[in-house]
Design a protein around this motif. Sequence first.
Motif, PDB file in Angstrom:
ATOM      1  N   UNK A 127       0.797  -1.221   0.000  1.00  0.00           N
ATOM      2  CA  UNK A 127       0.000   0.000   0.000  1.00  0.00           C
ATOM      3  C   UNK A 127       0.834   1.277   0.000  1.00  0.00           C
ATOM      4  N   UNK A 128       2.138   1.154   0.131  1.00  0.00           N
ATOM      5  CA  UNK A 128       3.009   2.326   0.087  1.00  0.00           C
ATOM      6  C   UNK A 128       4.372   1.883  -0.425  1.00  0.00           C
ATOM      7  N   UNK A 129       5.192   2.814  -0.908  1.00  0.00           N
ATOM      8  CA  UNK A 129       6.529   2.427  -1.381  1.00  0.00           C
ATOM      9  C   UNK A 129       7.369   1.736  -0.311  1.00  0.00           C
ATOM     10  N   UNK A 130       7.358   2.223   0.927  1.00  0.00           N
ATOM     11  CA  UNK A 130       8.188   1.615   1.967  1.00  0.00           C
ATOM     12  C   UNK A 130       7.700   0.214   2.323  1.00  0.00           C
ATOM     13  N   UNK A 138       1.983   1.781  -8.758  1.00  0.00           N
ATOM     14  CA  UNK A 138       0.737   2.351  -8.264  1.00  0.00           C
ATOM     15  C   UNK A 138       0.928   3.744  -7.691  1.00  0.00           C
ATOM     16  N   UNK A 139       2.056   3.978  -7.039  1.00  0.00           N
ATOM     17  CA  UNK A 139       2.336   5.314  -6.510  1.00  0.00           C
ATOM     18  C   UNK A 139       2.406   6.335  -7.642  1.00  0.00           C
ATOM     19  N   UNK A 140       3.036   5.947  -8.743  1.00  0.00           N
ATOM     20  CA  UNK A 140       3.103   6.851  -9.899  1.00  0.00           C
ATOM     21  C   UNK A 140       1.712   7.103 -10.477  1.00  0.00           C
ATOM     22  N   UNK A 141       0.870   6.046 -10.519  1.00  0.00           N
ATOM     23  CA  UNK A 141      -0.502   6.201 -11.014  1.00  0.00           C
ATOM     24  C   UNK A 141      -1.302   7.124 -10.098  1.00  0.00           C
ATOM     25  N   UNK A 191      -6.038   0.301  -6.567  1.00  0.00           N
ATOM     26  CA  UNK A 191      -5.291   0.324  -7.821  1.00  0.00           C
ATOM     27  C   UNK A 191      -3.951   1.033  -7.686  1.00  0.00           C
ATOM     28  N   UNK A 192      -3.615   1.474  -6.485  1.00  0.00           N
ATOM     29  CA  UNK A 192      -2.430   2.315  -6.325  1.00  0.00           C
ATOM     30  C   UNK A 192      -1.380   1.663  -5.434  1.00  0.00           C
TER      31      UNK A 192
END
Length: 396
Positions: free
Chosen positions: A218-221, A372-375, A366-367
């Motif tokens: 759900x997040x980059x980290x 997904x972060x870029x989207x 969807x992210x």
Amino acid sequence: MIPLDHGPVGCGAYGQTMRLTTPGQLQGVESFSALHACTDLRSEDIGDAGDRRLARAIDEIAELFPLARGTVIASEEPMPALGANIAGIAKAKMAEQRRLILPLCGYRSWVVETAATLRAAELLHPLATSNSKRVVLPYSREATALVWIVSKLLMEIGLEPVHEMTQSSAIDLARVSDCKLVIGFASKADALDERLRGGYADLLHRWFATPIVWTCFESPSMTTASLRSIAKRFDRRVARRVDEAIVKGEALVAKTIELYRPRLEGKLVLFFRPMTEAQLEPYRLLGLRIGDASGWTGKTGKQRTPRLKCDGDDPDERAIDSYISEAKPDLVMHFGNGETRGEYEWRKRGQVALPFSPFFDRKGNAFWGYDGFACLAAALDRAMNATWRDLVQPPW
């Protein structure tokens, strides 16, 4: 066995989409899992808790499908609260029809059908080869937005993902028992608290003794932490490819922040549905101010509270309107259950809302991941920096 959803037809349709369909058999003759039978409970049936409608539906099923061995009653959420006598009616009808009628809660019925479907797929498509890098992604609904991101990451690090979900191919379902690892989805990587977990991962672990790794994208980290957790279960080659994928993904995140943070920094995003730290991280990386039911971050960085108390669990229309008028958010997210204030209601009131909300649901988000972060950043930019916002005045 014919699955019978006992409850309102809308909930029944939801239950039908959750079920896996047994492959390789003629529906209505050899298998009945793809059929959608529902008691269609209505307000006039509440007096007897839907008992008469249930008995009638069982009789109709026996008449329409004489080749079925029996009926599985999947009770939906409203039924226990109404005090329905589901077990009693099932027992009486089983004695009358002399065939099995099995009352189960909705979740247990999906478990039974999932097991039957996986077994049927194995018999239909016996495995010719085994792959030590094959992993299973268990899921119970259509999740295209989620799967393409996670599958892409898993393939990048040298694994072969197999999807176990509604509308999966029979060949994929046949491979589930051969998978060496279950990728379970949770609200954080390596989740120890069972309340944070979701999906059918635990079931597959019990059926096939396949080890589970709990992941969160759900997040980059959290994506980085999850990839490292997966790497520990495989050899050095996979670990090396994980490091490469992380470097590539973090470069994409840095590039996305460089591009979109100047355009989004300081803008206020207002939501009323609780979010985890992992879900909030992408918004903070983009420099957005965040507001929830308790208050919002002002332009000076100081936390502000609304004049009228706003309860996210029990929304009050007047308090919500007062809050929005006071905070003047740049973007309003999904509120509550979507019925009181959904995407279209916000739009009618002159507020910007992202399409396909709510998009915080971790099972359909969807992210996820680096892509997904870029989207998400692009979607937020389109929503809050659209040129038409300067050309018209609400309400329109």
